[in-house]
Design a protein around this motif. Structure first.
Motif: not given
Length: 458
Positions: A334-359
């Motif tokens: 859920g925290q920002p993850l940089s993807l390879p090359l120029d593909v960008g990044a992933l993250h989880l966005q919650g109502a109050d900001g970033s969120v972590r997954l239980p697994a």
């Protein structure tokens, strides 16, 4: 008298210009010395504000001496001189002359005030040489139209008031006023195309056809008028056939354009996207492939810095793509993850900001055969079918990150589709997946790739 002829020409041209200051490009050679001297004699020019710029390319051992001579000249006529030294870097496919010209104009543009007019000393002989060079390179109306008397340059304009005068008139002026000027030895180098034309070709043409330079200049004016008409029509045609996404064109409508419009429309489209333009051969190859390819084909024509691809009814223009390796895998909590090359990044966005997954989930890219049951219900769908029904071009599919759970079930396709399992995972967290790409920025909820599930399931 040459003084009156040049003075009258400048005064008449000034009357058509905005009331802004002038910056004279001053190499120290005969042509620019005549122009600067003539400008400095004009009260209306002085009232506007006049200064000069000398660009030292550092290509000759006496270039510093030339700069001092230029300063002596401008001091004598009471004009401020700015000297700029530049490093001439050979650009791809450019000769030394073209690279020096590019560096010179870049330096001049940095000095220009908004709306300022840069005065250039090109004359009728230069115009005739330019037309012949363009013809020898296979140019169309835009190229054969050669130099405009007035055109946009940087934050202002480039102005060529002497285009109607032959070089001989400038020499008469310089000799009448006993002007000193710099003789650049490179002007005698006949390995340079323009010098060869000037010293070997034009004298022979003029000996047979004395009015050749004037006639060539007149042809350039006709070609310029035709080019400006084509430009206006090309603007209208591009607005008509461009897709909702500016990087797309309706290819059938583009092919149906008159031949005179097809190429300028293509080049306008690519320039607006800041993509390199094709050679004439590459543009012709694009036309050929589009005309011959069947409906089930996806032709692509490439040249350095650009790919033009067809998918369904649209042409897509893009920078060359790289695809992530098939064996690339990374955990995602859920925290920002940089993807390879120029593909960008992933993250989880919650109502109050970033969120972590239980697994953590596992992120990888398409390998083929993936499927998922959409969060809206219904049967399990092949990812291939979803891509096709949603109209996502094939080259984008392999660059979309896929998220899998511990049981290797596909739970999300970037931020475009979410499976039932993915919806169950994110619901307690009140979170959503965000895929950020360099070219589009954050696209919460799918952004430009968001898919209406009703359309996919219908």
């Amino acid at each position: 008298m040459p003084f009156r002829r040049i003075r009258d020409l400048i005064e008449a041209a000034l009357a058509e210009l905005p009331q802004t200051p002038l910056l004279a490009a001053f190499s120290g050679g005969l042509d620019s010395a005549v122009l600067l001297h003539a400008l400095a004699q004009s009260e209306s020019v002085r009232a506007r504000g006049l200064r000069a710029v000398h660009v030292d390319h550092g290509l000759h051992e006496e270039s510093e001496l030339w700069a001092r001579k230029c300063r002596d000249f401008t001091n004598a006529i009471g004009v401020e001189l700015i000297v700029r030294a530049v490093d001439v870097v050979r650009g791809p496919g450019l000769g030394l002359e073209a690279s020096a010209r590019r560096a010179r104009y870049a330096a001049i543009e940095t000095l220009m005030a908004p709306g300022e007019i840069v005065a250039l000393a090109h004359h009728r002989d230069d115009q005739a040489e330019t037309v012949l060079l363009k013809l020898l390179r296979g140019a169309g109306p835009e190229g054969i139209g050669a130099m405009r008397p007035l055109r946009r340059l940087g934050r202002g304009f480039a102005w060529r008031p002497l285009l109607l005068l032959p070089r001989a008139a400038l020499r008469e002026y310089a000799e009448y006023h006993q002007l000193g000027w710099i003789a650049d030895p490179s002007n005698a180098d006949q390995t340079i195309d323009r010098n060869y034309l000037r010293m070997q070709v034009m004298p022979r043409i003029s000996a047979r056809w004395p009015e050749a330079e004037s006639s060539i200049a007149q042809s350039a004016a006709w070609a310029r008028a035709a080019a400006e008409f084509i430009d206006a029509e090309a603007d209208r045609a591009l607005a008509r056939i461009q897709g909702l996404d500016p990087s797309t064109l309706h290819f059938r409508e583009w092919l149906a354009l008159p031949t005179a419009l097809r190429d300028p429309v293509l080049r306008r489209w690519l320039r607006a996207l800041e993509l390199p333009e094709p050679t004439h051969f590459q543009a012709a190859e694009l036309v050929r492939q589009l005309g011959e390819a069947g409906e089930d084909r996806q032709p692509c024509v490439r040249w350095p810095g650009t790919e033009v691809r067809r998918y369904r009814d649209l042409l897509h223009a893009l920078a060359p793509l790289q695809f992530p390796p098939l064996d690339w895998v990374a955990p995602f909590d859920g925290q920002p993850l940089s993807l390879p090359l120029d593909v960008g990044a992933l993250h989880l966005q919650g109502a109050d900001g970033s969120v972590r997954l239980p697994a953590p989930l596992q992120v990888r890219f398409r390998r083929g055969g993936e499927s998922l049951r959409l969060s809206s219900g219904g049967r399990t769908r092949e990812l291939r079918d979803l891509f096709q029904e949603a109209g996502i071009p094939p080259w984008k599919r392999g660059r979309m990150p896929l998220l899998f759970d511990a049981n290797d079930r596909l739970v999300a396709v970037a931020d475009v589709w979410l499976s039932e399992a993915g919806a169950e995972l994110l619901a307690p967290l009140d979170a959503r997946i965000v895929w950020t790409t360099a070219d589009k920025g954050a696209r919460p909820g799918g952004g430009h790739l968001a898919i209406d599930l009703a359309d996919v399931l219908s």
